[in-house]
Structures are given as structure tokens and as C-alpha cells.
Design an enzyme around this catalytic site. Structure first.
Site, PDB file in Angstrom:
ATOM      1  N   GLU A 194      -5.450   3.486  16.941  1.00  0.00           N
ATOM      2  CA  GLU A 194      -4.822   4.631  16.287  1.00  0.00           C
ATOM      3  C   GLU A 194      -5.888   5.676  15.936  1.00  0.00           C
ATOM      4  OE1 GLU A 194      -3.217   4.383  12.260  1.00  0.00           O
ATOM      5  OE2 GLU A 194      -1.330   5.171  13.051  1.00  0.00           O
ATOM      6  N   GLU A 209       3.979  -0.880   5.737  1.00  0.00           N
ATOM      7  CA  GLU A 209       4.276   0.061   6.827  1.00  0.00           C
ATOM      8  C   GLU A 209       2.933   0.587   7.301  1.00  0.00           C
ATOM      9  OE1 GLU A 209       7.212   0.733   8.073  1.00  0.00           O
ATOM     10  OE2 GLU A 209       8.402  -0.336   6.594  1.00  0.00           O
ATOM     11  N   CYS A 223       2.825   8.636  11.466  1.00  0.00           N
ATOM     12  CA  CYS A 223       2.803   7.259  11.974  1.00  0.00           C
ATOM     13  C   CYS A 223       3.609   7.166  13.258  1.00  0.00           C
ATOM     14  CB  CYS A 223       3.342   6.297  10.930  1.00  0.00           C
ATOM     15  SG  CYS A 223       4.899   6.829  10.244  1.00  0.00           S
ATOM     16  N   LYS A 232       1.192   4.749  -7.264  1.00  0.00           N
ATOM     17  CA  LYS A 232      -0.163   5.248  -7.028  1.00  0.00           C
ATOM     18  C   LYS A 232      -0.167   6.041  -5.720  1.00  0.00           C
ATOM     19  CE  LYS A 232      -4.347   4.588  -4.849  1.00  0.00           C
ATOM     20  NZ  LYS A 232      -4.459   5.999  -4.683  1.00  0.00           N
TER      21      LYS A 232
END
Ligand code: NDP
Length: 519
Positions: free
Chosen positions: A407, A272, A306, A197
């Protein structure tokens, strides 16, 4: 999901991609070796973030029933695929790697159009896919286990890796070819089948990828693609009792939700997640090199990696001269469509990202000082229809400020000054994330201390925070993940069970820990 636009009904029902009335092609799910429409009859659009008037295509707004069909296909295909000798699985993967290489430019251009990163970086993204395909193709001839001496005579002891079944692969938009390949290649070479997906911002890249997988010869049912929203499609994959392992990359909140659901079924989950990566610049650093590394790490992929550097920790002796060069460098970066060879920085992914970056910059104005950027760039010529934000540097930020802890996932760099190496190491380690870090120094002793002290999964010396290679483990400590690693041999650990096998050829009962011990 802000870029998805529901349409009232399907306007064509062809197999593969068929042009619609508005010119955008409609793509289908790939289940059991066939391109199929969703049972919902609904589609969503993917648009170009550099110019949102450009509709890349329409994709299936799938349901739990579509996911169930994909999982059935993956489960049915699994026994034959796991029985196929691993070197043969590797050969199919090798063909896939060669196809990716052949279609690299087409894929890179499609990627830039769909998610905005500049074309050179998009080529790098596809190259990561090629690299992992070839690496894992080679694993088909290794898949090492262990053979060890037994503690008893005439007894053989060894361990082998076994596949797990249908693997659920849920991926973000920022590396739309690399990340799916980083997950699917190790899963498949180990003998698992996959239900994939992709992010709703990059279904076109996913479709192109799966088309090439089909062409490479992965048998029907081994690779299944289902597009649609995370809540519906993603949750259905995570909750299925027939999917024993989930590999997910995305933000921490989604990861937590997935881990919670998966825990109820005691299934394996590899996460992750986010990062808040720091570059340290010591007084003895090569400043020209540092400036290049910082600009590349902070503003490459518009800060949406990331591993992007979002904190700069500078020893006070070089603070002013470094800031002055960075300000000049950031102000000179050209924003625009990533397909234009002159563009340095592309758009943010969508309107929600624009809003989030703008919100954090406002928070940052109360926590530091904006030295460059700090505003949307949509008023510049040619940028009015895209999600453009000016590369931004905030100085005099404290280590625990929100902009230094949370973040942002955009082109925003917070500068923190320190007096000593010890202070710098403390700042690097002061967040809940632990993906990547870097230090610029000409002192070998300091470099080695940093390699040891920085609590991140990846450490760079005299380079920025980005640039991982596929044959070493990739992943982070603390809240960046769940302790798993992608890439390298370590990637196989996510998708395999260890089986220990003992063969006793003595012809008599030998009791371990008893018969060979002193009374
Ligand atoms: P999201 O978590 O929003 O989305 C990631 C994927 O999860 C998408 O496919 C999304 O689908 C899907 N999803 C959303 N909700 C659910 C749910 N409830 N159940 C199952 N699946 C769901 O992340 P982003 O796409 O915004 O990606 C950016 C994040 O990814 C950043 O935090 C970044 O740090 C992280 N990242 C981490 C990396 C690492 O290796 N550590 C590498 C790259 C990125 P949909 O798109 O339909 O919403």
C-alpha cells in the site's frame, strides 16, 4: 505524527477555543461534558497540508492520565445511557444528523484546510457522517433481535442485542468526519458510551464534530474526546481493562500492534486496515467510462482512500488506447489548494507521506515505466509550501512487483496487462488485501463471474473502486481487517453482545433436548 509540533507550555487556559498569540486557536479535550486541558500542559499544532505556514490550531498533547479520566467518565455515564430507551437515543442522534447537515459547508471547509481533500470530496465526507447518523437514528427503533419458536411447548425463545460498555474509537485522518461517525453512531445507538481518539493530523475536525454532538444533547460522559499521540493516548485506550471493545481504522502495522495488546485482555477489536484495490478493464469495456472511473478512483483524495485504485488490470486489446487516454487525463489534473474550485487533486497529508510516495515511485522505476508524473509538484507555481505530488502512472508492472503489492497511499497507479478474464481475476486476488475491486465490461456474464470471483469485501461493476453507501456493510477480506464490517446493520455487531432469552410459561420443569425427544 510529523505534523505535530510541541509547544513549551499552554499559552491560554480558556474553555473551548481561545486565540493564541500566533493567532491559532487552542482546543481542549472533551471529558464528562466539559472542555478540559490536558494534565500535561503540552499542545501540538495541526497545519494545512496545502500550505504548511497555515496553522489550523493547537490541540492537547494528552497523557494516559487524561485517557483514564475519559474512561472513568464513559464508564460512569454508561448505566444511565444503556437504560435510556433506544428510540430516545436515536432521537438525539437524529438531532446530531440535522446539526451536521446544517453545518455541512463549515465542516467541509475546515476539513479541506486541515487535511487537503478537495472541497467537493470534503462535502461528501460530511455527507457520509449525516447518512450514518440518520441510518443509526433509525436503528434506535429497530435494533432487531430474533424471536423463534421453542422446541418445547409453552416456552418463548428470543435474542436481543446488549451494549458492551465504554467503546474505544481510534480513527485515521483521511475521512475525519465520516469514519468517526461510522464508528460512534452504531456504538452509541446500541447503548455504549465512547472514548474517541482522532488522528493527530485532524484533531480540528474531531473537535468540531464533538462540539456538535454535545449540542445535539448526548449526555455528559457518553462522548469523550482525547487528542494526542497514538503511542500514548491510543495505547492507553487499548490497554484499559474498562474498555471492552476497540474499533480502529488505520494502517496494518498499527492494527497488528493493537490486536496484540487487546488479545492479552481478550477484548473485542474491529480493525479496518489497508487496501491494494484493483480495477479490471476488459476489451469490451466502455473506455470513456473506464477512464473517468479510473482517474477518480486512483487520484481522488490524492490516492489516500482505503478504497483507492492503485492497480489497473487491463486486457491487452485495449491497453495502448486506454493508457494513452489515461496519460492525457492524469497530466491534465490540476493540483492545488482543495478550497479552490478549479483544483482536481489536493496535497498529500504530510511530509512523511511525500517521502513514502517518492520512495515507492523510485522502486517503481525499477519495476515498470513511468508514463506520467513520478515527481513532486512543489516546484509548480503556488504549490511550494504544500505536500504536492504529481499523479503518477506506472506501466508494464508485474503482478507481484512491490508497487503492485504494497500500500503506497498516494496518487500512484500501477498498470498490469493480462490476456484473459481468468488472468485478470487471478491478479485481482494476488495481494494480501481484499477491500474493494471493480470491473469494466459490457458482458453480463463476465460481470457476474467477477462479482463471484473477486475476493474483496466490495465489488463494483462499471464503476471505480470508491463510492460505498452507508446502508450496506463496509470492510474487507484477508489482511484488510479482522472480519468485522462497518455501516449497515453489520456495524451493530461490533458494538453489541447477543443475549438469548428463554421464558418458560408452562409452570413445570421442561428439559431441552430431553423431554421432547423419543427415548
Ligand atoms: P495510522 O495507523 O498511522 O493511524 C490511525 C490511528 O491510530 C491514528 O489515530 C493514530 O494516532 C493511531 N495510532 C497510531 N499508533 C497507535 C498505537 N500504537 N496504538 C493505538 N493507536 C495508534 O493510520 P493512518 O492515519 O496513516 O491512516 C491510513 C491507513 O488507514 C491506511 O493504511 C488506510 O488504508 C487505512 N484506512 C483503512 C480504511 C478501511 O476501512 N479499511 C479506511 C481508511 C483508512 P496518531 O495520528 O496520533 O499517530
Amino acid at each position: 505524527m510529523s505534523r505535530t509540533v510541541e509547544t513549551p507550555g499552554r499559552e491560554t487556559t480558556g474553555v473551548g477555543c481561545a486565540p493564541l498569540r500566533d493567532g491559532a486557536p487552542e482546543s481542549l479535550n472533551f471529558i464528562d461534558g466539559e472542555w478540559r486541558p490536558s494534565e500535561t500542559g503540552r499542545t501540538f499544532a495541526s497545519v494545512n497540508p496545502a500550505d504548511t505556514r497555515d496553522v489550523v490550531g493547537r490541540f492537547q498533547q494528552s497523557s494516559a492520565a487524561d485517557v483514564a479520566a475519559a474512561i472513568r467518565a464513559a464508564t460512569t455515564a454508561y448505566p444511565a445511557w444503556r437504560r435510556m430507551p433506544a428510540p430516545k437515543r436515536g432521537e438525539i442522534m437524529y438531532r446530531f444528523g440535522a446539526l451536521l447537515a446544517e453545518h455541512k459547508e463549515r465542516l467541509a471547509r475546515a476539513m479541506t484546510r486541515e487535511m487537503g481533500k478537495v472541497i467537493a470530496e470534503a462535502r461528501g465526507d460530511v455527507q457520509e457522517g449525516i447518512d450514518i447518523a440518520y441510518l443509526m437514528a433509525g436503528e434506535g427503533r429497530r435494533l432487531f433481535g430474533e424471536t423463534v419458536p421453542s422446541e418445547l411447548p409453552s416456552k418463548w425463545a428470543m435474542s436481543v442485542r446488549e451494549p458492551m460498555g465504554a467503546a474505544g474509537i481510534i480513527t485515521p485522518w483521511n475521512f475525519p468526519i465520516a469514519i468517526p461517525c461510522w464508528k460512534m453512531m452504531p456504538a452509541l445507538v446500541a447503548g455504549n458510551t465512547v472514548v474517541f481518539k482522532p488522528a493527530s493530523d485532524t484533531p480540528h475536525c474531531a473537535t468540531l464534530l464533538v462540539e456538535l454532538m454535545a449540542e445535539a444533547g448526548f449526555p455528559a460522559g457518553t462522548v469523550n474526546l482525547v487528542t494526542g499521540g497514538g503511542d500514548e493516548v491510543g495505547t492507553a485506550i487499548v490497554e484499559s481493562p474498562d474498555v471492552p471493545v476497540i474499533s480502529f481504522t488505520g494502517n496494518g502495522e498499527t492494527g497488528r500492534r493493537i490486536a496484540g495488546l487487546a488479545a492479552k485482555r481478550l477484548k473485542r477489536v474491529a480493525l479496518e486496515l489497508g487496501g491494494k484495490n484493483a480495477i479490471v478493464v476488459m476489451d469490451d469495456a466502455d473506455l470513456d467510462l473506464a477512464v473517468e472511473g479510473i482517474l477518480w478512483s486512483a487520484f481522488g483524495t490524492t490516492g489516500q482512500r482505503c478504497t483507492a485504485a492503485s492497480r489497473l488490470v487491463v486486457q491487452r486489446g485495449v491497453l495502448e488506447s486506454l493508457l494513452e487516454r489515461l496519460e492525457r487525463g492524469a497530466a491534465g489534473l490540476r493540483l492545488g489548494d482543495g478550497l479552490d474550485a478549479h483544483t482536481d487533486v489536493g496535497p498529500l497529508i504530510n511530509a512523511a507521506a511525500m517521502e513514502k510516495v517518492g520512495r515507492y515511485v523510485e522502486i517503481g522505476r525499477g519495476e515498470g515505466e513511468v508514463v506520467v508524473g513520478g515527481v513532486p509538484a512543489t516546484d509548480r507555481p503556488g504549490l511550494g509550501h504544500g505536500h504536492f505530488f504529481a499523479p503518477t502512472i506506472l506501466r508494464d508492472v508485474m503482478p507481484l512487483a512491490r508497487v503492485a503489492q504494497e500500500e503506497i497511499f498516494g496518487p500512484v497507479l500501477s498498470v498490469i496487462s493480462v490476456d484473459t478474464y481468468e488472468d485478470a481475476a487471478m491478479v485481482v486476488n494476488s495481494t494480501r488485501y481484499g477491500l474493494s475491486s471493480s470491473i469494466f465490461t459490457s458482458d453480463t456474464n463476465t460481470a457476474f463471474r467477477a462479482m463471484h470471483d473477486f475476493e474483496t469485501g466490495i465489488v463494483y461493476v462499471n464503476a471505480g473502486t470508491i463510492g460505498a453507501e452507508t446502508h450496506l456493510p463496509f470492510g474487507g477480506t484477508k489482511e484488510t481487517g479482522s472480519g468485522h464490517r462497518e455501516a449497515g446493520h453489520a456495524a451493530l455487531d461490533t458494538f453489541t453482545e447477543w443475549k438469548s432469552i428463554y421464558v418458560d410459561y408452562s409452570g413445570r420443569l421442561q428439559r431441552a433436548q430431553i423431554d421432547n425427544q423419543p427415548r
